[in-house]
Scaffold this motif. Sequence first.
Motif, short mmCIF file in Angstrom:
data_model
loop_
_atom_site.label_atom_id
_atom_site.label_comp_id
_atom_site.label_asym_id
_atom_site.label_seq_id
_atom_site.Cartn_x
_atom_site.Cartn_y
_atom_site.Cartn_z
N LEU A 24 15.24 2.80 -4.88
CA LEU A 24 16.06 3.63 -4.01
C LEU A 24 15.35 3.90 -2.68
O LEU A 24 15.98 4.04 -1.64
CB LEU A 24 16.36 4.96 -4.72
CG LEU A 24 17.11 6.05 -4.00
CD1 LEU A 24 18.57 5.65 -3.81
CD2 LEU A 24 17.04 7.34 -4.79
N PHE A 25 14.01 3.92 -2.72
CA PHE A 25 13.22 4.28 -1.54
C PHE A 25 12.67 3.08 -0.77
O PHE A 25 11.96 3.27 0.22
CB PHE A 25 12.07 5.19 -1.95
CG PHE A 25 12.53 6.49 -2.53
CD1 PHE A 25 13.09 7.47 -1.72
CD2 PHE A 25 12.45 6.72 -3.89
CE1 PHE A 25 13.54 8.66 -2.25
CE2 PHE A 25 12.88 7.91 -4.43
CZ PHE A 25 13.44 8.88 -3.60
N VAL A 26 12.98 1.87 -1.17
CA VAL A 26 12.43 0.68 -0.51
C VAL A 26 12.94 0.57 0.93
O VAL A 26 12.15 0.35 1.86
CB VAL A 26 12.73 -0.60 -1.33
CG1 VAL A 26 12.42 -1.84 -0.53
CG2 VAL A 26 11.93 -0.57 -2.62
N ILE A 30 10.57 0.63 4.32
CA ILE A 30 10.49 -0.53 5.22
C ILE A 30 10.82 -0.11 6.65
O ILE A 30 10.14 -0.50 7.60
CB ILE A 30 11.43 -1.66 4.74
CG1 ILE A 30 10.87 -2.28 3.46
CG2 ILE A 30 11.61 -2.73 5.81
CD1 ILE A 30 11.78 -3.29 2.80
N LEU A 31 11.86 0.69 6.82
CA LEU A 31 12.20 1.19 8.16
C LEU A 31 11.06 2.00 8.76
O LEU A 31 10.74 1.86 9.94
CB LEU A 31 13.47 2.03 8.12
CG LEU A 31 14.79 1.29 7.98
CD1 LEU A 31 15.95 2.27 7.85
CD2 LEU A 31 15.02 0.35 9.14
N LEU A 32 10.44 2.86 7.96
CA LEU A 32 9.33 3.67 8.45
C LEU A 32 8.13 2.81 8.85
O LEU A 32 7.49 3.06 9.88
CB LEU A 32 8.91 4.70 7.40
CG LEU A 32 9.89 5.85 7.18
CD1 LEU A 32 9.48 6.68 5.97
CD2 LEU A 32 10.00 6.72 8.42
N GLY A 60 14.58 5.71 9.75
CA GLY A 60 13.87 5.64 8.48
C GLY A 60 13.64 7.02 7.89
O GLY A 60 13.77 7.22 6.68
N LEU A 61 13.31 7.98 8.74
CA LEU A 61 13.08 9.35 8.28
C LEU A 61 14.38 9.98 7.77
O LEU A 61 14.39 10.61 6.71
CB LEU A 61 12.49 10.19 9.41
CG LEU A 61 12.01 11.58 9.05
CD1 LEU A 61 10.90 11.50 8.01
CD2 LEU A 61 11.52 12.30 10.28
N VAL A 62 15.47 9.78 8.49
CA VAL A 62 16.77 10.30 8.05
C VAL A 62 17.17 9.66 6.73
O VAL A 62 17.63 10.35 5.80
CB VAL A 62 17.85 10.05 9.13
CG1 VAL A 62 19.25 10.32 8.60
CG2 VAL A 62 17.58 10.89 10.35
N SER A 63 16.97 8.36 6.59
CA SER A 63 17.30 7.66 5.36
C SER A 63 16.45 8.16 4.20
O SER A 63 16.94 8.33 3.08
CB SER A 63 17.11 6.15 5.55
OG SER A 63 17.41 5.46 4.38
N LEU A 64 15.18 8.41 4.45
CA LEU A 64 14.29 8.92 3.41
C LEU A 64 14.72 10.30 2.93
O LEU A 64 14.79 10.55 1.72
CB LEU A 64 12.85 8.96 3.91
CG LEU A 64 11.81 9.47 2.91
CD1 LEU A 64 11.69 8.51 1.73
CD2 LEU A 64 10.47 9.64 3.60
N VAL A 65 15.06 11.18 3.86
CA VAL A 65 15.52 12.53 3.49
C VAL A 65 16.82 12.44 2.69
O VAL A 65 16.97 13.12 1.67
CB VAL A 65 15.69 13.42 4.73
CG1 VAL A 65 16.42 14.71 4.41
CG2 VAL A 65 14.33 13.71 5.36
N GLN A 66 17.74 11.60 3.13
CA GLN A 66 19.01 11.44 2.43
C GLN A 66 18.79 10.95 1.01
O GLN A 66 19.37 11.47 0.05
CB GLN A 66 19.91 10.47 3.20
CG GLN A 66 21.27 10.27 2.61
CD GLN A 66 21.40 9.02 1.76
OE1 GLN A 66 20.64 8.08 1.88
NE2 GLN A 66 22.38 9.03 0.87
#
Length: 150
Positions: A24-26, A30-32, A60-66
């Motif tokens: 789920l976090f890949v 990668i974006l980060l 990447g940060l927004v996606s990680l928080v989501q």
Amino acid sequence: MNYIEQNLQPGEEIKYVAKLHFFLFVQPVILLLIGALLASSPKEISAMTHYAGLLILFFGLVSLVQRLLVKTGSSYAVTNKRVVLKTGIISRCAVDLILAKCEGLHIRQSVLGRIFNFGTITVTTGGVTSSYPYIADPLAFRREVNTQIG
């Protein structure tokens, strides 16, 4: 897990709890990494690369928080009477599927899903279809549902 334990019926016991897979976090990782690599380039060399890196870092940060919120707000379990699938923290979507009325439980795994043992579970009940991605070991989930059905 609190939601499921709080909503157990008398005589009902939890038989299997599904977890979300680390895959789920890949995408956010990668974006980060790409964003950090591009953003670390000096502005003097290429300002556009630097700012593109900052933008990718932000996404990447927004996606990680989501995805952290998805992981925190999801509970999937099989009890001796039903399948309970709950997602959401602020707004909640919960599906309680009585085992006797289970119409369909579909599992979809990509090549990476087969390698890393995760997949998407799709529950069909009364014409309503709900999908739950990144379930770790989806075949064990299905096996437990079939065991409980009899």
